[in-house]
Design an enzyme around this catalytic site. Structure first.
Site, PDB file in Angstrom:
ATOM      1  N   GLU A 142     124.118 -24.116 -18.345  1.00  0.00           N
ATOM      2  CA  GLU A 142     123.050 -24.532 -17.694  1.00  0.00           C
ATOM      3  C   GLU A 142     123.485 -25.622 -16.641  1.00  0.00           C
ATOM      4  OE1 GLU A 142     120.045 -26.003 -20.066  1.00  0.00           O
ATOM      5  OE2 GLU A 142     119.612 -24.042 -20.941  1.00  0.00           O
ATOM      6  N   CYS A 151     118.366 -32.017 -13.142  1.00  0.00           N
ATOM      7  CA  CYS A 151     118.802 -30.827 -12.685  1.00  0.00           C
ATOM      8  C   CYS A 151     117.922 -29.839 -12.101  1.00  0.00           C
ATOM      9  CB  CYS A 151     119.554 -30.020 -13.874  1.00  0.00           C
ATOM     10  SG  CYS A 151     118.712 -29.607 -15.163  1.00  0.00           S
TER      11      CYS A 151
END
Length: 470
Positions: free
Chosen positions: A216, A250
């Site tokens: 990720e 993010c």
């Protein structure tokens, strides 16, 4: 097995490896008990300590901690518990007539000993979220949290030690060298959350053992605002999405691409909502966080200095305080394309704005960059929305909002190429930590036996018929 006796974490790894088949054969109700124990620890026993640790590490407001850390873990656990019986059962599939006499199904079996390397921006959420999936799938796991949030990492170590046996779940604290040593071990799966640069290091280490990975990562997530959008509502949601956790997310909107005709109106709305959320002096606001370390503060400050040198326009903000690692919510326009703000992932409270004359221009700019983890669209035009989605690629997309796709456990979460490999959350997290094993059971005489050697002209005809009809 290769000799790992000099690796400081091999003993811990071996302890879990020797136990991982026992854990794998645990009943669903036993896995649910482990999840319940973790849920109680997060929701009740350590709740106030979690809030305090995040305040110390990131200046994170209580409400943000409740919603983005505690709620996310608890909701992940609840979702897994509701669905675990279904996920773990046999999944029957049809069997072709050419295999008459057999039945087919697949099962999800645990991968084994897993490594979870988690980041600092949402320490509890992004550590325990993947752990929930690992436990649900029946694995053992070693966790390595970030050293940049020491209060949170120390508390997570305490929680893990309190809730789990070391031969099932263990947490190891340490600097970068700790991660390097762990990555040398032959784990069955690695789940890493962090930057694309470090993701490449993790993937290279995993390749040594052909270990599967879930990465990720991040990158520059764009936001497109067309001239049909409700500009005030767009500003309200974008300002919230960009400056939550001081922009250290993010999936936050990294930069804005806006139709030139509505830029002025959008900026006015952004200023209004910034003042509403964080007052006219965000430095004194209890709703606004801080940058995690001096190193990250200096990195972001260098982006601001670069923008000033290139004569960009500071529409809002720009003030900083090194002592408290404070960077004011900042909006910048008139950036040159070589600006570091447009080249590097920002991961902080600075929002660049670019304008476009037509949608093709905006799409071409997005496609000139690496594929993002998220892409946000603000529009009332179905044609524009369709055009953007059909002509771009991204890990996930929200239309007329930001972030909220992350909170839906029915959806896969993850990136594509530079922004990540594999998916997580809900079933997709369970699947990431599982091997999808195919099983075919022969019940009676199988027609394929008619084609076993020695071959004859009859069998040649049967083979041709098989190709033609089945």
């Amino acid at each position: 097995m290769k000799d790992y006796k000099d690796n400081p974490y091999f003993k811990l790894f071996s302890t879990q490896k020797n136990n991982h088949y026992n854990v794998a054969q645990s009943r669903v109700r036993d896995r649910k008990k482990k999840l319940d124990a973790l849920k109680y620890a997060i929701e009740v026993t350590y709740r106030e300590e979690i809030i305090e640790a995040l305040q110390k590490d990131l200046g994170k407001p209580r409400v943000e901690t409740e919603l983005t850390e505690i709620y996310q873990i608890v909701s992940e656990i609840k979702f897994a518990k509701r669905n675990l019986n279904h996920w773990t059962q046999k999944h029957k599939v049809s069997t072709p007539i050419s295999m008459l006499g057999a039945s087919s199904y697949y099962i999800f079996e645990p991968k084994g000993v897993c490594l979870i390397i988690s980041p600092w921006n949402f320490p509890f959420n992004l550590t325990f979220g993947p752990l929930v999936s690992a436990i649900a799938a029946g694995n053992t796991a070693i966790i390595k949290p970030s050293e940049m949030t020491p209060n949170s990492s120390a508390l997570m170590a305490k929680i893990v030690e309190d809730v789990f046996e070391e031969n099932e779940i263990a947490l190891v604290e340490g600097e970068v060298e700790t991660s390097s040593q762990l990555l040398k071990l032959p784990f069955n799966h690695i789940f890493f959350t962090g930057s694309p640069q470090v993701g490449k290091i993790v993937m290279k280490a995993a390749a040594e053992h052909l270990t599967s990975v879930t990465l990720e990562l991040g990158g520059k997530s764009p936001t497109i605002i067309d001239k049909t959008a409700n500009i005030d509502k767009a500003a309200k949601k974008i300002v919230w999405g960009k400056f939550m956790n001081a922009g250290q997310i993010c999936i936050c909107p990294d930069y804005i691409l806006i139709d030139k005709s509505v830029k002025t109106k959008f900026l006015a709305s952004c200023k209004k909502w910034l003042h509403h959320y964080f007052s006219e002096n965000p430095q004194t606001s209890k709703s606004y966080g801080r940058i995690v370390t001096d190193k990250h503060f200096q990195r972001l400050n260098s982006y601001l200095e670069n923008a000033k040198q290139l004569n960009a326009t500071f529409e809002v903000g720009g003030q900083t305080d090194a002592d408290s690692k404070y960077i004011e919510p900042t909006i910048i326009s008139d950036l040159k394309l070589e600006s570091t703000l447009l080249e590097e992932e920002i991961f902080g409270p600075i929002m660049p704005i670019l304008t476009y004359n037509n949608l093709d221009e905006a799409i071409a700019y997005i496609n000139s960059k690496e594929r993002p983890l998220a892409l946000y669209i603000f529009s009332k035009s179905k044609a524009d929305i369709k055009q953007i989605i059909n002509n771009t690629r991204a890990g996930g997309t929200c239309i007329n909002n930001t972030h909220i796709h992350y909170a839906n456990h029915n959806l896969p979460f993850g990136g594509i190429n530079n922004s990540g490999i594999g998916k997580s959350h809900g079933f997709f997290g369970f699947k990431a930590f599982s091997n999808q094993r195919a099983v075919v059971k022969q019940h009676t005489f199988g027609v394929t036996e008619l084609l076993f050697p020695p071959y004859s002209s009859l069998k040649e005809k049967l083979a041709k018929l098989t190709v033609k009809w089945f």
